[in-house]
Design a protein around this motif. Structure first.
Motif, PDB file in Angstrom:
ATOM      1  N   HIS A 273     -27.250  45.340 -72.928  1.00 10.28           N
ATOM      2  CA  HIS A 273     -26.529  44.344 -72.137  1.00 10.28           C
ATOM      3  C   HIS A 273     -27.508  43.285 -71.627  1.00 10.28           C
ATOM      4  O   HIS A 273     -28.550  43.617 -71.066  1.00 10.28           O
ATOM      5  CB  HIS A 273     -25.826  45.019 -70.958  1.00 10.28           C
ATOM      6  N   PRO A 274     -27.204  42.000 -71.769  1.00  6.49           N
ATOM      7  CA  PRO A 274     -28.144  40.945 -71.377  1.00  6.49           C
ATOM      8  C   PRO A 274     -28.452  40.882 -69.894  1.00  6.49           C
ATOM      9  O   PRO A 274     -29.465  40.306 -69.491  1.00  6.49           O
ATOM     10  CB  PRO A 274     -27.456  39.658 -71.851  1.00  6.49           C
ATOM     11  N   ALA A 275     -27.609  41.479 -69.047  1.00 10.50           N
ATOM     12  CA  ALA A 275     -27.843  41.434 -67.603  1.00 10.50           C
ATOM     13  C   ALA A 275     -28.706  42.579 -67.102  1.00 10.50           C
ATOM     14  O   ALA A 275     -29.025  42.642 -65.915  1.00 10.50           O
ATOM     15  CB  ALA A 275     -26.504  41.446 -66.857  1.00 10.50           C
ATOM     16  N   VAL A 276     -29.093  43.487 -68.001  1.00 14.90           N
ATOM     17  CA  VAL A 276     -29.862  44.670 -67.595  1.00 14.90           C
ATOM     18  C   VAL A 276     -31.297  44.552 -68.108  1.00 14.90           C
ATOM     19  O   VAL A 276     -31.550  44.724 -69.297  1.00 14.90           O
ATOM     20  CB  VAL A 276     -29.217  45.967 -68.139  1.00 14.90           C
ATOM     21  N   PRO A 277     -32.261  44.261 -67.220  1.00 17.33           N
ATOM     22  CA  PRO A 277     -33.652  44.140 -67.655  1.00 17.33           C
ATOM     23  C   PRO A 277     -34.449  45.441 -67.595  1.00 17.33           C
ATOM     24  O   PRO A 277     -35.575  45.501 -68.070  1.00 17.33           O
ATOM     25  CB  PRO A 277     -34.228  43.133 -66.653  1.00 17.33           C
ATOM     26  N   PHE A 278     -33.844  46.485 -67.008  1.00 17.97           N
ATOM     27  CA  PHE A 278     -34.602  47.719 -66.783  1.00 17.97           C
ATOM     28  C   PHE A 278     -33.644  48.895 -66.783  1.00 17.97           C
ATOM     29  O   PHE A 278     -32.624  48.883 -66.078  1.00 17.97           O
ATOM     30  CB  PHE A 278     -35.320  47.629 -65.426  1.00 17.97           C
ATOM     31  N   ALA A 279     -33.952  49.913 -67.600  1.00 19.07           N
ATOM     32  CA  ALA A 279     -33.161  51.146 -67.621  1.00 19.07           C
ATOM     33  C   ALA A 279     -34.048  52.268 -68.135  1.00 19.07           C
ATOM     34  O   ALA A 279     -34.635  52.150 -69.214  1.00 19.07           O
ATOM     35  CB  ALA A 279     -31.920  50.998 -68.499  1.00 19.07           C
ATOM     36  N   VAL A 280     -34.143  53.348 -67.357  1.00 19.02           N
ATOM     37  CA  VAL A 280     -34.994  54.471 -67.744  1.00 19.02           C
ATOM     38  C   VAL A 280     -34.296  55.789 -67.429  1.00 19.02           C
ATOM     39  O   VAL A 280     -33.471  55.868 -66.509  1.00 19.02           O
ATOM     40  CB  VAL A 280     -36.364  54.442 -67.014  1.00 19.02           C
ATOM     41  N   ALA A 281     -34.626  56.812 -68.206  1.00 22.95           N
ATOM     42  CA  ALA A 281     -34.207  58.179 -67.897  1.00 22.95           C
ATOM     43  C   ALA A 281     -35.289  58.798 -67.021  1.00 22.95           C
ATOM     44  O   ALA A 281     -36.479  58.624 -67.274  1.00 22.95           O
ATOM     45  CB  ALA A 281     -34.032  58.983 -69.179  1.00 22.95           C
ATOM     46  N   VAL A 282     -34.864  59.518 -65.978  1.00 15.92           N
ATOM     47  CA  VAL A 282     -35.806  60.067 -65.008  1.00 15.92           C
ATOM     48  C   VAL A 282     -35.452  61.504 -64.668  1.00 15.92           C
ATOM     49  O   VAL A 282     -34.377  62.002 -65.018  1.00 15.92           O
ATOM     50  CB  VAL A 282     -35.811  59.223 -63.706  1.00 15.92           C
ATOM     51  N   THR A 283     -36.367  62.168 -63.982  1.00 11.87           N
ATOM     52  CA  THR A 283     -36.094  63.499 -63.451  1.00 11.87           C
ATOM     53  C   THR A 283     -35.299  63.357 -62.153  1.00 11.87           C
ATOM     54  O   THR A 283     -35.244  62.295 -61.554  1.00 11.87           O
ATOM     55  CB  THR A 283     -37.399  64.238 -63.174  1.00 11.87           C
ATOM     56  N   GLY A 284     -34.669  64.453 -61.747  1.00 10.89           N
ATOM     57  CA  GLY A 284     -33.950  64.432 -60.482  1.00 10.89           C
ATOM     58  C   GLY A 284     -32.447  64.562 -60.663  1.00 10.89           C
ATOM     59  O   GLY A 284     -31.937  64.592 -61.785  1.00 10.89           O
ATOM     60  N   ALA A 285     -31.731  64.635 -59.539  1.00  9.31           N
ATOM     61  CA  ALA A 285     -30.275  64.789 -59.581  1.00  9.31           C
ATOM     62  C   ALA A 285     -29.619  63.602 -60.275  1.00  9.31           C
ATOM     63  O   ALA A 285     -28.710  63.757 -61.093  1.00  9.31           O
ATOM     64  CB  ALA A 285     -29.733  64.939 -58.164  1.00  9.31           C
TER      65      ALA A 285
END
Length: 366
Positions: A273-285
């Motif tokens: 999506h052009p509006a999303v500059p950052f997305a990561v999978a992380v640990t945690g709930a």
């Protein structure tokens, strides 16, 4: 949602936006190369770019991929009393291992990233220093498992239609090439000259090879080859930092809980999506975090209902409205502009920093 060539609420005009997009596509393209593609005089391109940089609207920097240097990366949420948020965020922003810091929820939450080259230093901050700070209520670190988008000058594609496809293709040919698999790095090391080059380019990623050679005590030919190798190998990349005033949009942080079976598909959908500059999978709930750039709450509502709504596997989500940015992509932020880059510690000679000053600063910093 959709980008326009001249975004609402941005102080950039059409030509500024076209130049900024050209820099996104090829951060080190010469003014002549950009002028040839855009059909504008070279002097005009140079003058406009220098004004954008001087006014804190745009900055080109070099960053290293933490995987290449064996660093661990964390996204950390710090709940604190609002009256103490500015002090905590400012101290975090002063650290070299923290490249971005933002304050959300009217000051109740600070979110920052930590690139821990020294595991002991990182753990000291997360387990002792921060929890002992009086305004801090709790600290929730999340290790980054996978990056879907983040770490490239075109992470934010809101200006994707500012140039024609022909213009974009021509600029892409001027980029420093990356190696196989997009320059995906393997764990490696860099020497003192590489570090000196990165240090200079972190402050100004468009420093000429002649000036860069002079700064590190080498020759233009040698530093050119060094820079090309750093990029080709995936150790480093050029990034383009854009101020809020240039974007005309606000950043909203999103924390998602996604069923593991749908985690990859959700991350890839957000990254596209052009509006999303950052997305990561992380640990945690909450096992995924992202940011979305929107003009207003109506656009945010549309993103939630039209983009997140159809995605399978999302069991819960949380939106954090941004109060202020303190540091962004290594650049300190002043209001809605990028602050002038500061000289790094490695560039200060012993005579410029007295033991008394160092001791005082270490007591006040995290």
């Amino acid at each position: 949602m959709g980008a326009t060539t001249s975004p609402e609420s941005s102080i950039l005009d059409d030509l500024d936006t076209r130049i900024a997009r050209a820099i996104q596509l090829s951060p080190r393209a010469s003014f002549r190369e950009i002028a040839d593609v855009l059909g504008v005089a070279e002097q005009t391109i140079a003058r406009r770019y220098r004004r954008l940089r001087r006014d804190g609207l745009l900055r080109v920097t070099m960053a290293t991929d933490p995987r290449a240097l064996g660093n661990s990366t964390w996204v950390v949420r710090v709940r604190c009393r609002p009256e103490g948020a500015d002090g905590i965020a400012g101290a975090l922003a002063a650290r070299d291992d923290v490249s971005w810091v933002s304050i959300y929820e009217a000051g109740w939450e600070i979110v920052f990233n930590l690139r821990a080259a020294d595991p002991h230093g990182g753990m000291e901050l997360l387990t002792r220093t921060l929890p002992k700070a009086a305004p801090v209520l709790d600290v929730r670190p999340a290790a980054v498992l996978h990056t879907f988008v983040g770490g490239a000058p075109t992470d934010w594609e809101g200006w994707h239609d500012a140039l024609t496809q022909t213009e974009a293709d021509a600029l892409a040919k001027t980029r420093i090439p990356s190696g196989p698999d997009g320059g995906r790095p393997s764990s490696t090391s860099i020497d003192r000259t590489d570090r000196a080059i990165i240090d200079v380019l972190t402050r100004d990623g468009r420093t000429s090879y002649t000036d860069l050679a002079r700064a590190v005590g080498s020759t233009p030919g040698k530093v050119t080859r060094r820079v090309e190798h750093l990029v080709w190998s995936g150790i480093a990349y050029f990034d383009v930092d854009l101020a809020t005033a240039a974007l005309g949009r606000d950043a909203i942080a999103i924390w998602l809980t996604v069923h593991p079976r749908h985690l990859a598909a959700t991350g890839e959908a957000l990254a596209a999506h052009p509006a999303v500059p950052f997305a990561v999978a992380v640990t945690g709930a909450a096992n995924m975090t992202a940011s979305v750039m929107v003009h207003d709450t109506d656009e945010l509502y549309s993103f939630v209902t039209d983009v997140l709504g159809p995605l399978d596997g999302i069991t819960s989500y949380e939106l954090l409205p941004l109060l202020s940015r303190v540091k962004n992509a290594g650049s300190l932020v002043s209001g809605d502009r990028l602050a002038p880059p500061r000289v790094s510690a490695s560039q200060i000679s012993p005579s410029q920093s007295s033991p008394k000053r160092r001791s005082a600063s270490s007591r006040s910093a995290l």
